[in-house]
Design a protein around this motif. Structure first.
Motif, PDB file in Angstrom:
ATOM      1  N   PHE A 150       0.805  -1.205   0.000  1.00  0.00           N
ATOM      2  CA  PHE A 150       0.000   0.000   0.000  1.00  0.00           C
ATOM      3  C   PHE A 150       0.850   1.273   0.000  1.00  0.00           C
ATOM      4  O   PHE A 150       0.320   2.353   0.025  1.00  0.00           O
ATOM      5  N   ALA A 151       2.156   1.143  -0.018  1.00  0.00           N
ATOM      6  CA  ALA A 151       3.030   2.300  -0.021  1.00  0.00           C
ATOM      7  C   ALA A 151       3.054   2.926  -1.411  1.00  0.00           C
ATOM      8  O   ALA A 151       2.943   2.246  -2.422  1.00  0.00           O
ATOM      9  N   GLU A 152       3.201   4.222  -1.439  1.00  0.00           N
ATOM     10  CA  GLU A 152       3.316   4.952  -2.696  1.00  0.00           C
ATOM     11  C   GLU A 152       4.793   5.269  -2.931  1.00  0.00           C
ATOM     12  O   GLU A 152       5.464   5.802  -2.041  1.00  0.00           O
ATOM     13  N   THR A 153       5.299   4.921  -4.103  1.00  0.00           N
ATOM     14  CA  THR A 153       6.686   5.241  -4.429  1.00  0.00           C
ATOM     15  C   THR A 153       6.777   6.719  -4.777  1.00  0.00           C
ATOM     16  O   THR A 153       6.109   7.189  -5.696  1.00  0.00           O
ATOM     17  N   LEU A 154       7.591   7.436  -4.020  1.00  0.00           N
ATOM     18  CA  LEU A 154       7.771   8.872  -4.246  1.00  0.00           C
ATOM     19  C   LEU A 154       8.896   9.140  -5.239  1.00  0.00           C
ATOM     20  O   LEU A 154       8.775   9.991  -6.105  1.00  0.00           O
ATOM     21  N   LYS A 155      10.006   8.416  -5.069  1.00  0.00           N
ATOM     22  CA  LYS A 155      11.180   8.583  -5.930  1.00  0.00           C
ATOM     23  C   LYS A 155      11.895   7.256  -6.045  1.00  0.00           C
ATOM     24  O   LYS A 155      11.781   6.400  -5.169  1.00  0.00           O
ATOM     25  N   SER A 156      12.674   7.103  -7.106  1.00  0.00           N
ATOM     26  CA  SER A 156      13.468   5.891  -7.253  1.00  0.00           C
ATOM     27  C   SER A 156      14.710   6.194  -8.086  1.00  0.00           C
ATOM     28  O   SER A 156      14.775   7.201  -8.796  1.00  0.00           O
ATOM     29  N   GLY A 157      15.685   5.323  -7.980  1.00  0.00           N
ATOM     30  CA  GLY A 157      16.924   5.483  -8.727  1.00  0.00           C
ATOM     31  C   GLY A 157      17.790   4.247  -8.589  1.00  0.00           C
ATOM     32  O   GLY A 157      17.361   3.222  -8.049  1.00  0.00           O
ATOM     33  N   ARG A 158      19.033   4.356  -9.074  1.00  0.00           N
ATOM     34  CA  ARG A 158      19.984   3.251  -9.015  1.00  0.00           C
ATOM     35  C   ARG A 158      21.331   3.780  -8.540  1.00  0.00           C
ATOM     36  O   ARG A 158      21.760   4.856  -8.935  1.00  0.00           O
ATOM     37  N   PHE A 159      21.978   2.996  -7.694  1.00  0.00           N
ATOM     38  CA  PHE A 159      23.282   3.376  -7.161  1.00  0.00           C
ATOM     39  C   PHE A 159      24.390   3.198  -8.193  1.00  0.00           C
ATOM     40  O   PHE A 159      24.349   2.285  -9.015  1.00  0.00           O
ATOM     41  N   THR A 160      25.381   4.077  -8.093  1.00  0.00           N
ATOM     42  CA  THR A 160      26.648   3.926  -8.798  1.00  0.00           C
ATOM     43  C   THR A 160      27.751   4.165  -7.760  1.00  0.00           C
ATOM     44  O   THR A 160      27.538   4.868  -6.766  1.00  0.00           O
ATOM     45  N   GLY A 161      28.907   3.600  -7.996  1.00  0.00           N
ATOM     46  CA  GLY A 161      30.015   3.743  -7.063  1.00  0.00           C
ATOM     47  C   GLY A 161      30.683   5.103  -7.156  1.00  0.00           C
ATOM     48  O   GLY A 161      30.509   5.849  -8.117  1.00  0.00           O
ATOM     49  N   ALA A 162      31.464   5.425  -6.138  1.00  0.00           N
ATOM     50  CA  ALA A 162      32.234   6.667  -6.100  1.00  0.00           C
ATOM     51  C   ALA A 162      33.566   6.371  -5.404  1.00  0.00           C
ATOM     52  O   ALA A 162      33.675   5.401  -4.650  1.00  0.00           O
TER      53      ALA A 162
END
Length: 136
Positions: A32-44
């Protein structure tokens, strides 16, 4: 084995309990949660960091979730935080829970994730970025 002439009389209460238990356990809390934002990790800084990240909103507030594909190659003192055009130490959520796999972090009540466009894995001890995800 004892067989009752009216087996339903004994099974009804158990069946009702099972139905209630199954109904309460399904669906999962995040359904029931609404996704507000999403993305993918990259290294640093030469580190390998990968995997999905989402920010979800629900009844209990915002939650930062790393996907089951999350992977981090390791470093001392990794912390999780937000940023906007760079790491923001005021948004520190806490230490990284695990180097791989799904994990979630409650976003502190006074912190509005809508104001940030990055999620950071940050080495607090040496003030070095380890990984970052742009979130939209």
């Amino acid at each position: 084995m004892i067989v009752s002439p009216m087996p339903h009389a004994r099974c009804l209460p158990l069946a009702a309990v099972l139905c209630v238990t199954l109904t309460m356990a399904w669906p999962p809390a995040s359904a029931f949660a609404e996704t507000l934002k999403s993305g993918r990790f990259t290294g640093a800084s030469g580190h390998d960091v990968s995997g999905a990240v989402t920010i979800e909103s629900g009844e209990g507030g915002a939650v930062l979730r790393f996907g089951p594909d999350f992977s981090f190659d390791g470093a001392p003192d990794p912390k999780v935080a937000f940023g906007h055009d760079g790491y923001d130490p005021a948004t520190l959520i806490g230490p990284l829970k695990a180097a791989s796999g799904a994990q979630s972090y409650a976003v502190p009540a006074g912190l509005d994730p809508a104001g940030y466009d990055e999620v950071w894995i940050w080495c607090e001890e040496f003030a070095v970025p380890l990984g970052m995800a742009k979130i939209e």
